[in-house]
Design a protein around this motif. Structure first.
Motif, mmCIF file in Angstrom:
data_model
loop_
_atom_site.group_PDB
_atom_site.id
_atom_site.type_symbol
_atom_site.label_atom_id
_atom_site.label_comp_id
_atom_site.label_asym_id
_atom_site.label_seq_id
_atom_site.Cartn_x
_atom_site.Cartn_y
_atom_site.Cartn_z
ATOM 1 N N HIS A 85 0.823 -1.213 0.000
ATOM 2 C CA HIS A 85 0.000 0.000 0.000
ATOM 3 C C HIS A 85 0.857 1.264 0.000
ATOM 4 O O HIS A 85 0.437 2.302 -0.504
ATOM 5 C CB HIS A 85 -0.961 0.000 1.197
ATOM 6 N N GLN A 88 1.786 1.667 -3.627
ATOM 7 C CA GLN A 88 0.621 2.137 -4.373
ATOM 8 C C GLN A 88 0.363 3.617 -4.118
ATOM 9 O O GLN A 88 0.041 4.382 -5.048
ATOM 10 C CB GLN A 88 -0.613 1.318 -3.987
ATOM 11 N N LYS A 89 0.518 4.052 -2.882
ATOM 12 C CA LYS A 89 0.334 5.465 -2.546
ATOM 13 C C LYS A 89 1.371 6.320 -3.258
ATOM 14 O O LYS A 89 1.076 7.427 -3.734
ATOM 15 C CB LYS A 89 0.433 5.663 -1.033
ATOM 16 N N CYS A 129 0.835 -3.777 -8.060
ATOM 17 C CA CYS A 129 0.343 -2.400 -7.987
ATOM 18 C C CYS A 129 -0.523 -2.066 -9.202
ATOM 19 O O CYS A 129 -0.318 -2.598 -10.295
ATOM 20 C CB CYS A 129 1.507 -1.419 -7.918
#
Length: 235
Positions: A85, A88-89, A129
């Motif tokens: 995550h 991905q951010k 991702c």
């Protein structure tokens, strides 16, 4: 000899989850001790020691992405604590074109994949991702009338032969500028190199083609005639 590992977390529940995961990994034989390297430290090591088989121009692009985009956001994160995550951010927060975002992701993924192979981390947190959609620009080739107009405009000028060869071979400009007479045969043209920009030059004025492979063309007679005319001008 018994080896002790410390597991920490913000809550007792988090510690219990980490302990359970570590115990399962030990039972499965996949446990890897946490690495103290930060993402930034590993990226520096990867760029310095593991890009020996990559073209100098590509290395420059990779390092530029590391310094400008990846390290400022993820560099301080401990390598073993980097999670999908977070990656991905990072991807979502990049205010660049889709192709530039995909390139930065590619660099990060390759670096982390090497860390997996070296057993610094057990899995690649960049895998899986969601990447921005890559929009392909539609190519509009010249129509016959436009080709004729361009040839007429170039006729008699210094660029006439270059434009003729470019129009009827589809070669990149760097490939045409890197074409030498030993690559021009009676009926063929071999594209085995391209002219390098000043910042690309390491061992000489030429570098290998973009895909690293040579190719042989069988051009139309007017292309060969243009090359013969060019050779006469140079001799």
């Amino acid at each position: 000899k018994q080896v002790q590992r410390s597991i920490t977390g913000k809550t007792q529940k988090e510690v219990a989850q980490k302990l359970k995961a570590a115990t399962a990994a030990i039972d499965q034989g996949t446990y890897i001790a946490p690495c103290k390297l930060t993402v930034g430290e590993w990226l520096d090591t990867w760029a310095a020691d593991y890009l020996g088989g990559v073209k100098p121009t590509t290395v420059k692009v990779y390092k530029n992405n590391l310094q400008r985009h990846i390290k400022p956001v993820l560099g301080a994160v401990v390598l073993s604590e980097l999670r999908p995550h977070m990656v991905q951010k990072f991807i979502n927060g990049m205010e660049l074109s889709s192709s530039s975002v995909r390139l930065a992701y590619k660099v990060l993924h390759q670096a982390l994949e090497k860390a997996v192979k070296l057993e610094y981390i057990s899995r690649n947190p960049a895998s899986g991702c969601e990447l921005p959609r890559l929009e392909q620009k539609e190519i509009h080739p010249l129509e016959d009338q436009q080709v004729a107009a361009l040839l007429n405009a170039a006729r008699g000028g210094d660029m006439e032969n270059l434009i003729t060869v470019a129009l009827f071979t589809g070669c990149r400009l760097s490939e045409l500028l890197g074409l030498t007479w030993d690559c021009v045969g009676r009926d063929t043209i071999t594209i085995s190199k391209q002219l390098a920009r000043p910042d690309q030059r390491a061992d000489g004025p030429f570098i290998s083609p973009k895909n690293g492979k040579s190719r042989t063309l069988m051009p139309a007679p007017l292309v060969l005639d243009a090359l013969k005319a060019q050779k006469r001008m140079q001799t």
